[in-house]
Design an enzyme around this catalytic site. Structure first.
Site, mmCIF file in Angstrom:
data_model
loop_
_atom_site.group_PDB
_atom_site.id
_atom_site.type_symbol
_atom_site.label_atom_id
_atom_site.label_comp_id
_atom_site.label_asym_id
_atom_site.label_seq_id
_atom_site.Cartn_x
_atom_site.Cartn_y
_atom_site.Cartn_z
ATOM 1 N N ASP A 121 51.117 25.305 10.437
ATOM 2 C CA ASP A 121 50.060 26.298 10.417
ATOM 3 C C ASP A 121 49.127 25.941 11.576
ATOM 4 O O ASP A 121 49.243 24.896 12.203
ATOM 5 C CB ASP A 121 49.354 26.283 9.052
ATOM 6 C CG ASP A 121 48.657 27.601 8.788
ATOM 7 O OD1 ASP A 121 48.416 27.923 7.614
ATOM 8 O OD2 ASP A 121 48.366 28.324 9.769
HETATM 9 C C1 GLC Z 1 46.259 30.997 9.698
HETATM 10 C C2 GLC Z 1 47.078 31.148 8.458
HETATM 11 C C3 GLC Z 1 48.507 31.495 8.730
HETATM 12 C C4 GLC Z 1 48.587 32.332 9.988
HETATM 13 C C5 GLC Z 1 48.169 31.456 11.151
HETATM 14 C C6 GLC Z 1 48.180 32.206 12.483
HETATM 15 O O1 GLC Z 1 45.256 30.054 9.552
HETATM 16 O O2 GLC Z 1 47.025 30.121 7.475
HETATM 17 O O3 GLC Z 1 49.008 32.218 7.599
HETATM 18 O O4 GLC Z 1 49.918 32.784 10.183
HETATM 19 O O5 GLC Z 1 46.902 30.863 10.942
HETATM 20 O O6 GLC Z 1 47.170 33.156 12.486
#
Ligand code: GLC
Length: 741
Positions: A275
């Protein structure tokens, strides 16, 4: 406009993962698949720097415009390609509900907004999830993306969690089968989807600083099972590891999760991306992480600047880099990403809107319909529409998944403070319900008041034939809710309106289950969730009876927080994070470090209520129809699994879709869903439904033996309208067996 074909599934297909599609040719065990052959050929030509280039990504917003590659779409992530080897760049966008555009990073860009995950889950229709995934994936490709971060399937353990609206409910079978279908749909466009957030990221509070403590058996039988089913059936190219710790180790450097479970046990061939801001070491590479996403959000560039010296002195073996690079290449080749032309086709938003409309039709749940108040079939002369900014659009959830709908947002409210304030917003768009109601009830006088004047609304309601209150509750990534109440003074508004007019309908636009202190005064309640691009039209069609509601709850609605495993949301009684906390745990830190225990273990949602003998406000699987269905002629067979056949008959006066559910209760355990179907039946029509259980649902996981264990003996089978409403019951005998994890 050609209507979107009604999408439904056959019973056998659902129990075994109905997505209307084979899961793609699978090579015989041990035989290298075609992608693997290409991986070896490409890797052999790559330099060390080229391999490392695949292992870390940045965010376009952080790249000066002049330095962006021509055609680079501004989304969530970017990894440069390697042109001489035909390796495409990896352009990533969020997410499960459509091509999102948080912070308006692509000024003015819009996309078709699917209804929220809980609405999609309320359809119980894998074919619809697949079609929705196909549609949003096609828009991602048209906008230049080839990685779609769709596939959120964390179980709804706590109804107050901020991102429940993105997910697919509280049951691992329902969530796993539906997310698989969604992933198949997205990837049918020749791009990579990402099942997420692996694992046990079931609440926002503490998402970067908390450690979830849960025994392995409970994990395997709940959250991990949802991922396992989703990966087996959907074959995502990627898994996104979560921010939180599990058992004291960050999910993104957790060998148990990323190597033992994901690779050793499940044979996952794709790659694990982190993430955004979830990486805390280079050694994560050795635990099974393959790609650092959004590296500038982490304290260090662990998979580039920090990696090279450790390769040089042998602290990290080059073989680890080769392994990660091969997994990424495998996903690119297996999903055909290198063959997919991006940003070449126009988008037919009208056509795609029909998919969103069908999803909202099937995802809306008729919770209550006392005295058959709905559909508003008789001559309705005047309808008063109240609140919910129904004159402007429908509410959407905040955070990375938020799609700016076609037509743009018509109302946006800044979040003044808190961890979501930097990137989330309350926003309304899509077809305004007021417009839809005026079009649908052409002969009635349809007026609107915003609900800010409670007495005024009650007075106006008194004078109308029908009052329709749109009640909202905003939910967002990065924050949880501390209670189950609707936002602001809406409970008082509903109470006043319903006291003034007995013909009051409440339409809930929420990201979660909510409490309803006014329920006995309101004859009709619809759960529309965040209903997406055409949600207003879907609600109007259901109120008018043009569409027969078939939604069934994918989550339990508790009476109050006292019924929950954690009456107080874990971490909600802690002070805000200190500067040191943020420095230690990263940008996404929204609390000091703490431990989260989920007393329910594997008994999430309806299973907790069953275990505790509690009666919820509305049960998992509940949903009413404008017709009636009867179940009969149950035949069951035991042995190595359970097979249940029964007849569903439409005993009412209009066509409708039903969702008969089959539950099993093992001795001393709470009941659990083992299958369902969604037959569409004309009045008087009958159909035989057959459900065959996945034997893992009849087992307990034995962490010592590392096996699913099915005990011999009698188990109860129920054919039910919901987890609290069994209709047919039988017993079967199972024989003992063990199954590999
Ligand atoms: C965010 C989320 C994830 C998302 C990523 C990119 O913090 O937790 O679900 O795909 O960052 O935006």
């Amino acid at each position: 406009m050609k209507p979107v074909a009604r999408l439904s599934c056959s019973a056998a297909m659902i129990a075994l993962g109905c997505s209307g599609l084979g899961a793609g040719a699978r090579p015989a065990p041990g035989q290298q698949d075609a992608a693997q052959v290409r991986v070896e050929q490409t890797l052999a030509q790559m330099t060390q720097d080229e391999k490392i280039q695949l292992l870390h990504g940045t965010m376009p917003l952080f790249i000066p415009v002049a330095k962006r590659a021509p055609g680079m779409p501004v989304g969530a992530g970017v990894i440069a390609g390697i042109e001489r080897l035909g390796i495409p760049p990896q352009y990533a966008t969020d997410a499960s509900l459509g091509v999102s555009n948080i912070m308006d990073m692509r000024k003015g860009d819009v996309a078709t907004a699917l209804p929220s995950g809980l609405s999609l889950a309320s359809t119980w229709n894998p074919a619809l999830l697949r079609e929705g995934g196909r549609m949003i994936g096609s828009e991602a490709v048209a906008k230049g993306f080839n990685v779609m971060l769709a596939g959120g399937v964390n179980l709804v353990r706590d109804p107050r969690a901020g991102r429940n609206f993105e997910y697919l409910g509280e049951d691992p079978l329902l969530g796993g089968v539906l997310v698989a279908a969604q992933i198949e749909g997205v990837q049918s466009n020749g791009i990579i989807a990402t099942i997420k957030h692996f694992a046990l990221n079931n609440q926002e509070l503490g998402r970067s600083s908390a450690s979830v403590e849960m025994d392995e058996a409970a994990m395997r039988e709940s959250d991990l099972l949802a991922f396992q089913i989703g990966i087996e059936r959907g074959r995502p190219g990627s898994v996104m590891c979560a921010y939180n710790k599990v058992g004291g180790t960050y999910a993104c450097e957790n060998k148990f999760l990323l190597t033992d479970v994901l690779r050793r046990d499940w044979g996952f061939k794709g790659y694990v991306m982190s993430d955004w801001g979830a990486v805390h070491s280079t050694e994560a590479l050795l635990a099974g992480l393959d790609q650092q996403s959004g590296e500038m959000l982490d304290r260090k560039r662990w998979f580039s600047a920090e990696l090279k010296p450790k390769l040089a002195d042998g602290r990290i073996p080059m073989a680890a880099v080769d392994t990660a690079a091969k997994r990424i290449l495998w996903a690119i080749y297996d999903k055909g990403v290198d063959k997919t032309a991006i940003a070449t086709k126009p988008i037919d938003y009208a056509r795609n809107g029909e998919v969103a409309l069908q999803a909202a039709r099937e995802g809306t749940v008729l919770l209550r319909n006392e005295g058959g108040m709905l559909p508003l079939a008789g001559p309705v002369r005047s309808i008063l529409v109240i609140g919910g900014k129904a004159d402007l659009g429908v509410l959407s959830g905040g955070g990375s998944s938020q799609v700016v709908p076609v037509g743009g947002f018509r109302a946006v409210e800044k979040i003044e403070s808190g961890p979501a304030a930097t990137f989330a917003r309350r926003a309304w768009g899509g077809t305004p319900p007021l417009d839809s109601l005026r079009r649908t009830f052409g002969n009635a006088q349809v007026t609107f008041v915003d609900g800010s004047d409670v007495q005024g609304a009650a007075d106006a309601a008194k004078a109308a034939d029908v009052a329709v209150v749109f009640a909202t509750k905003f939910a967002t990534e990065a924050e949880d809710q501390t209670d189950l109440s609707l936002d602001g003074q809406q409970d008082a508004l509903i109470d006043a309106v319903a006291s003034a007019n007995p013909h009051t309908v409440v339409v809930l636009e929420t990201g979660n289950p909510v409490a309803m202190p006014w329920l006995t005064k309101v004859p009709a309640v619809l759960a529309a969730w965040y209903p997406g691009q055409r949600g207003g039209d879907a609600v109007a069609e259901i109120l008018a009876g043009k569409a027969n509601p078939s939604g069934r709850l994918p989550v339990t609605f508790p009476v109050s927080g006292h019924q929950l495993p954690n009456p107080v949301l874990p971490g909600s009684d802690l002070p805000p994070p200190s500067k040191e906390d943020k420095a230690t745990y990263g940008l996404q830190t929204n609390s000091p470090p703490f431990t989260i225990t989920y007393p329910e273990g594997a008994d999430v949602g309806y299973r907790w209520f069953d275990r505790k003998g509690e009666t919820p406000l509305f049960a998992f699987g509940h949903g009413l129809s404008y017709t009636t269905f009867n179940y009969s002629a149950l035949k069951v067979r035991g042995g190595r699994t359970v097979r249940a056949s029964f007849t569903v008959t439409n005993t009412g006066a209009r066509e409708g879709a039903d969702v008969p559910q089959v539950y099993v209760t093992l001795p001393g355990k709470a009941r659990r869903l083992i299958g369902w179907d969604k037959p569409v039946l004309r009045p008087g029509e009958s159909r035989t439904v057959t459900i065959t259980a996945d034997p893992r649902l009849l087992a307990s996981f034995d962490a010592v033996r590392q096996r699913w264990v099915v005990l011999p003996g009698k188990v109860k089978i129920e054919v039910a309208r919901s987890a609290s409403d069994p209709v047919l019951t039988a017993q079967v005998s199972l024989i003992a067996q063990t199954i590999k994890p």
